[in-house]
Scaffold this motif. Structure first.
Motif, PDB file in Angstrom:
ATOM      1  N   SER A 116       0.589  -1.798   0.140  1.00 33.64           N
ATOM      2  CA  SER A 116       0.360  -0.205   0.288  1.00 33.64           C
ATOM      3  C   SER A 116       1.188   1.394  -0.010  1.00 33.64           C
ATOM      4  CB  SER A 116      -0.805  -0.213   1.210  1.00 33.64           C
ATOM      5  OG  SER A 116      -0.099   0.263   2.679  1.00 33.64           O
ATOM      6  N   PHE A 117       1.482   1.192  -1.097  1.00 34.11           N
ATOM      7  CA  PHE A 117       2.872   2.526  -0.509  1.00 34.11           C
ATOM      8  C   PHE A 117       2.276   3.505  -2.198  1.00 34.11           C
ATOM      9  CE2 PHE A 117       6.842   4.125  -2.316  1.00 34.11           C
ATOM     10  CZ  PHE A 117       7.563   4.215  -1.705  1.00 34.11           C
ATOM     11  N   ARG A 118       2.784   4.647  -2.083  1.00 33.62           N
ATOM     12  CA  ARG A 118       2.128   6.113  -2.543  1.00 33.62           C
ATOM     13  C   ARG A 118       3.341   6.914  -2.567  1.00 33.62           C
ATOM     14  NH1 ARG A 118      -1.172   3.021  -2.470  1.00 33.62           N
ATOM     15  NH2 ARG A 118      -3.280   3.187  -2.869  1.00 33.62           N
ATOM     16  N   LEU A 119       3.408   7.490  -3.745  1.00 32.83           N
ATOM     17  CA  LEU A 119       4.995   8.083  -4.176  1.00 32.83           C
ATOM     18  C   LEU A 119       4.445   9.642  -4.676  1.00 32.83           C
ATOM     19  CD1 LEU A 119       8.815   7.134  -5.027  1.00 32.83           C
ATOM     20  CD2 LEU A 119       7.310   8.653  -6.418  1.00 32.83           C
ATOM     21  N   SER A 120       5.204  10.168  -4.806  1.00 30.93           N
ATOM     22  CA  SER A 120       4.982  11.730  -5.282  1.00 30.93           C
ATOM     23  C   SER A 120       6.222  12.818  -5.198  1.00 30.93           C
ATOM     24  CB  SER A 120       3.369  12.542  -5.135  1.00 30.93           C
ATOM     25  OG  SER A 120       3.217  13.348  -3.768  1.00 30.93           O
ATOM     26  N   ALA A 148       1.691   4.377  -7.455  1.00 30.69           N
ATOM     27  CA  ALA A 148       1.629   3.855  -5.872  1.00 30.69           C
ATOM     28  C   ALA A 148       1.500   2.730  -6.696  1.00 30.69           C
ATOM     29  CB  ALA A 148       0.183   3.979  -5.770  1.00 30.69           C
ATOM     30  N   LEU A 149       1.740   1.884  -5.147  1.00 29.16           N
ATOM     31  CA  LEU A 149       2.300   0.103  -5.183  1.00 29.16           C
ATOM     32  C   LEU A 149       0.985  -0.591  -4.828  1.00 29.16           C
ATOM     33  CD1 LEU A 149       3.803  -2.279  -6.262  1.00 29.16           C
ATOM     34  CD2 LEU A 149       5.182  -1.848  -4.790  1.00 29.16           C
ATOM     35  N   GLU A 150       0.043  -1.974  -5.478  1.00 31.55           N
ATOM     36  CA  GLU A 150      -0.315  -2.508  -4.091  1.00 31.55           C
ATOM     37  C   GLU A 150      -0.601  -3.714  -5.018  1.00 31.55           C
ATOM     38  OE1 GLU A 150      -4.304  -0.264  -5.513  1.00 31.55           O
ATOM     39  OE2 GLU A 150      -4.386   1.456  -3.781  1.00 31.55           O
ATOM     40  N   GLY A 151      -1.741  -4.591  -4.292  1.00 29.91           N
ATOM     41  CA  GLY A 151      -1.637  -6.013  -4.650  1.00 29.91           C
ATOM     42  C   GLY A 151       0.046  -6.748  -3.900  1.00 29.91           C
ATOM     43  N   THR A 152      -0.147  -8.043  -4.058  1.00 27.49           N
ATOM     44  CA  THR A 152       1.256  -8.269  -2.937  1.00 27.49           C
ATOM     45  C   THR A 152       2.177  -8.781  -3.912  1.00 27.49           C
ATOM     46  OG1 THR A 152       0.195 -10.666  -4.264  1.00 27.49           O
ATOM     47  CG2 THR A 152      -1.103 -10.049  -2.544  1.00 27.49           C
ATOM     48  N   GLY A 153       3.656  -8.964  -3.483  1.00 24.34           N
ATOM     49  CA  GLY A 153       4.808  -9.386  -4.264  1.00 24.34           C
ATOM     50  C   GLY A 153       4.613 -10.623  -5.157  1.00 24.34           C
ATOM     51  N   TYR A 154       3.761 -11.494  -4.962  1.00 27.44           N
ATOM     52  CA  TYR A 154       3.077 -12.090  -6.424  1.00 27.44           C
ATOM     53  C   TYR A 154       2.709 -11.557  -7.087  1.00 27.44           C
ATOM     54  CZ  TYR A 154       4.625 -16.156  -2.927  1.00 27.44           C
ATOM     55  OH  TYR A 154       5.677 -16.604  -2.545  1.00 27.44           O
ATOM     56  N   ASN A 155       1.230 -10.540  -7.488  1.00 26.30           N
ATOM     57  CA  ASN A 155       0.561  -9.683  -8.406  1.00 26.30           C
ATOM     58  C   ASN A 155       0.669  -8.254  -7.952  1.00 26.30           C
ATOM     59  OD1 ASN A 155       0.134 -12.736  -9.358  1.00 26.30           O
ATOM     60  ND2 ASN A 155      -0.871 -12.724  -7.072  1.00 26.30           N
TER      61      ASN A 155
END
Length: 232
Positions: A116-120, A148-155
């Motif tokens: 649940s990572f957000r960057l700007s 934004a990075l969501e989902g799991t490490g696999y998906n």
């Protein structure tokens, strides 16, 4: 490093430690980052746990370091590591005359956990491209990034936007530099689209569009591009 460890029972612990002049490569290793952070770091780390659950939290500050050969003035933030997820609060990477990037949220170390990572960020000077991409001799312009990075490490699932304004790039493989470069790239649930990419190379103008599917760090199955060119 200074600190103390308290043993509470057979499998319980509590630690509170402070260190300076520590190698900042620790950040890349702990957070499982795909890039290397260089420089000396100050850190205050607190931790506790038992055989079933462990947690860490603290603050970090790296001054006058580098990320993937790009120099920065300060990397600082609050972090915690709980149940296979590294979470950041108030994470900032700055260089006063080049860029300012902020981020927060969690990156899963355990590939079954959720991201649940957000960057700007605002990149004031695109000269940093020549350090990131060896084929580029020189570059100029500015850019804005939302990611934004969501989902799991696999998906993993990515969303975001990159805008480059009035850029200039000269590369070793091309005789003419690219001028008046404007790019808009969108990512929507792993569909990456080049909405607009136009510029000038010598007397020719070009306009590129296209789409690809993000599938993790592996190469995409297909990239669909549209190219339009013209004269003066």
């Amino acid at each position: 490093a200074d600190g103390e460890v308290h043993k509470r029972g057979k499998y319980e612990f509590q630690v509170d430690t402070y260190g300076s002049s520590l190698p900042s490569e620790i950040v890349s290793s702990v957070a499982n980052l795909p890039f290397r952070v260089c420089g000396m770091m100050e850190a205050h780390v607190r931790g506790k746990g038992n055989e079933n659950s462990k947690s860490l939290s603290g603050t970090i500050a790296v001054r006058n370091g580098a990320v993937h050969n790009v120099d920065f003035e300060l990397l600082s933030g609050l972090f915690s590591v709980v149940n296979g997820v590294v979470s950041f609060e108030q994470l900032a990477l700055t260089s006063s005359d080049k860029f300012k990037i902020t981020a927060k949220g969690g990156i899963a170390i355990d590939p079954e956990k959720q991201n649940s990572f957000r960057l700007s960020g605002d990149i004031i000077d695109l000269k940093i491209l020549s350090k990131l991409v060896p084929e580029i001799d020189n570059s100029a312009g500015d850019a804005n990034i939302v990611f934004a990075l969501e989902g799991t490490g696999y998906n993993p699932v990515i969303n975001g936007r990159i805008d480059i304004n009035d850029g200039r790039i000269s590369a070793k493989k091309y005789i003419e530099p690219i001028n008046n470069l404007n790019i808009c790239i969108l990512a929507n649930d792993n569909i990456i689209s080049i909405e607009n990419a136009n510029g000038r190379m010598g007397d020719a103008v070009f306009d590129i569009g296209g789409q690809m599917v993000f599938s993790g760090l592996q190469s995409p199955d297909a990239i669909h591009l549209r190219l339009t060119t013209g004269g003066k």
